[in-house]
Design an enzyme around this catalytic site. Structure first.
Site, PDB file in Angstrom:
ATOM      1  N   TYR A  74       0.830  -1.205   0.000  1.00  0.00           N
ATOM      2  CA  TYR A  74       0.000   0.000   0.000  1.00  0.00           C
ATOM      3  C   TYR A  74       0.866   1.257   0.000  1.00  0.00           C
ATOM      4  CZ  TYR A  74       0.858   1.080   4.960  1.00  0.00           C
ATOM      5  OH  TYR A  74       1.446   1.427   6.154  1.00  0.00           O
ATOM      6  N   LYS A  79       6.466  -1.954   1.978  1.00  0.00           N
ATOM      7  CA  LYS A  79       5.285  -1.332   2.606  1.00  0.00           C
ATOM      8  C   LYS A  79       4.104  -2.295   2.466  1.00  0.00           C
ATOM      9  CE  LYS A  79       3.251   3.253   3.226  1.00  0.00           C
ATOM     10  NZ  LYS A  79       3.337   3.351   4.666  1.00  0.00           N
ATOM     11  N   GLU A  83      12.074   2.215  14.402  1.00  0.00           N
ATOM     12  CA  GLU A  83      11.158   3.256  13.915  1.00  0.00           C
ATOM     13  C   GLU A  83       9.889   3.183  14.757  1.00  0.00           C
ATOM     14  OE1 GLU A  83       9.747   2.677   9.875  1.00  0.00           O
ATOM     15  OE2 GLU A  83       9.669   0.517  10.122  1.00  0.00           O
ATOM     16  N   LEU A  92      11.292   1.316   7.338  1.00  0.00           N
ATOM     17  CA  LEU A  92      10.720   1.686   6.045  1.00  0.00           C
ATOM     18  C   LEU A  92      11.450   2.916   5.494  1.00  0.00           C
ATOM     19  CD1 LEU A  92       8.137   1.206   4.121  1.00  0.00           C
ATOM     20  CD2 LEU A  92       7.253   3.242   5.248  1.00  0.00           C
TER      21      LEU A  92
HETATM   22  N1  PLP Z   1       7.513   3.835   9.112  1.00  0.00           N
HETATM   23  C1  PLP Z   1       6.339   3.164   9.103  1.00  0.00           C
HETATM   24  C2  PLP Z   1       6.270   1.825   9.773  1.00  0.00           C
HETATM   25  C3  PLP Z   1       5.213   3.716   8.483  1.00  0.00           C
HETATM   26  O1  PLP Z   1       4.049   3.022   8.457  1.00  0.00           O
HETATM   27  C4  PLP Z   1       5.314   5.001   7.893  1.00  0.00           C
HETATM   28  C5  PLP Z   1       4.157   5.619   7.242  1.00  0.00           C
HETATM   29  O2  PLP Z   1       3.090   5.084   7.172  1.00  0.00           O
HETATM   30  C6  PLP Z   1       6.545   5.673   7.930  1.00  0.00           C
HETATM   31  C7  PLP Z   1       7.622   5.046   8.547  1.00  0.00           C
HETATM   32  C8  PLP Z   1       6.696   7.020   7.299  1.00  0.00           C
HETATM   33  O3  PLP Z   1       6.745   6.909   5.902  1.00  0.00           O
HETATM   34  P1  PLP Z   1       6.284   8.094   4.932  1.00  0.00           P
HETATM   35  O4  PLP Z   1       7.103   9.293   5.305  1.00  0.00           O
HETATM   36  O5  PLP Z   1       6.592   7.593   3.582  1.00  0.00           O
HETATM   37  O6  PLP Z   1       4.821   8.321   5.176  1.00  0.00           O
END
Ligand code: PLP
Length: 284
Positions: free
Chosen positions: A33, A147, A179, A203
């Site tokens: 997603y 993701k 994270e 991520l």
């Molecule tokens: N880490 C995780 C586990 C996430 O689910 C998300 C965003 O949904 C992020 C980091 C931040 O990613 P982004 O800046 O691409 O939204």
């Protein structure tokens, strides 16, 4: 504003959308997603999100029904039709429908859908409450760079955090901060922004990447290395980033206050720089 969804090539009212019971996304969380921000009726970092989607899909050998350019066009069409000016796109690509079996069949048509949802206006950098984080053991798999829609550890961690009066769960593995349940996390230590490298446990956040660019312009050094929890708690500033939160300064880590109990100067400068970038790309 219309409650519309783009599903397998058609834009229809959300209430008319149907997914097969044997969709592997539903039965096995076999899918990926993206969440993409809409400002002023326009997307921000759409290509970067769709490139990450393509990498996630490729890792799981799920075919992309549309190339990135064609998909971008369809997303913009849906945004216009939906009338959402400030909000987000939720996009999901699952492997598709087939008789339930762990083994992935060779010929299966993926299910692709996306829809727009409004969000409250962007925060003013440095204002509002700092986020409260609680540390939770990182029990996720080792392919967190994908993701994936398989978010149960994240869902359980965040729900536990919110039930205990916190805003986010910060994952800890062997004393190292990886994270958060739905955001990347950073600590400011001796003027440097320290954060765990992306990969098996982190991520590659799109906001994280844009912020690295902003940091380079501001000559703020970035140090990508494992960050220990005791260092993070004692650091001058902590902040978290995501597409929907942008940059959120952190006020508390379990029962400890971080820094001065307000948004620190490095966090503030980075958040302002991010908002300038957003304005440049989505206004006019
Ligand atoms: N880490 C995780 C586990 C996430 O689910 C998300 C965003 O949904 C992020 C980091 C931040 O990613 P982004 O800046 O691409 O939204």
């Amino acid at each position: 504003m219309n409650d519309l969804i783009w599903i397998n090539g058609e834009i229809i009212p959300m209430s008319e959308a149907r997914i097969g019971v044997e969709d592997r996304g539903f039965q096995f969380a076999d899918g990926v997603y993206e969440v993409i921000r809409i400002y002023n009726g326009r997307t921000f970092t759409l290509t970067e999100h769709l490139q990450r989607l393509a990498r996630s899909a490729e890792a799981l050998k799920i075919g992309m029904p549309l190339a990135v350019d064609a998909l971008s066009e369809q997303i913009c069409k849906l945004i216009s039709a939906s009338g959402v000016r400030e909000g987000m796109i939720y996009l999901q690509l699952s492997r598709g429908v087939c008789p339930r079996n762990h083994v992935i069949p060779a010929d299966i048509k993926p299910t692709l859908l996306f829809y727009a949802r409004p969000l409250p206006p962007a925060p003013i950098p440095g204002e509002g409450e700092g986020a409260k984080l609680t540390a939770i053991p990182d029990e996720r798999w080792k392919r967190c760079w994908i993701k994936s829609i398989a978010l149960l550890p994240n869902v359980l961690a965040k729900s536990q955090a919110v039930a205990a009066g916190y805003d986010e769960a910060v994952f800890i593995e062997h004393g190292v901060v990886t994270e958060c349940s739905a955001s990347n996390v950073f600590a400011v230590i001796e003027g440097k922004v320290v954060t765990h490298p992306v990969g098996s446990k982190v991520l590659p956040g799109i906001t994280r990447a844009v912020l690295f660019d902003c940091a380079a312009e501001l000559r703020i050094p970035i140090d990508e290395r494992p960050l220990r929890e005791e260092e993070a708690i004692r650091s001058a500033e902590v902040f978290i980033t995501s597409t929907t939160r942008e940059v959120n300064w952190v006020a508390r880590w379990n029962d400890r206050y971080i820094g001065q109990g307000r948004c620190g100067p490095v966090t503030l400068a980075l958040h302002r720089a991010l908002q300038m970038r957003i304005r440049k790309e989505t206004v006019g």
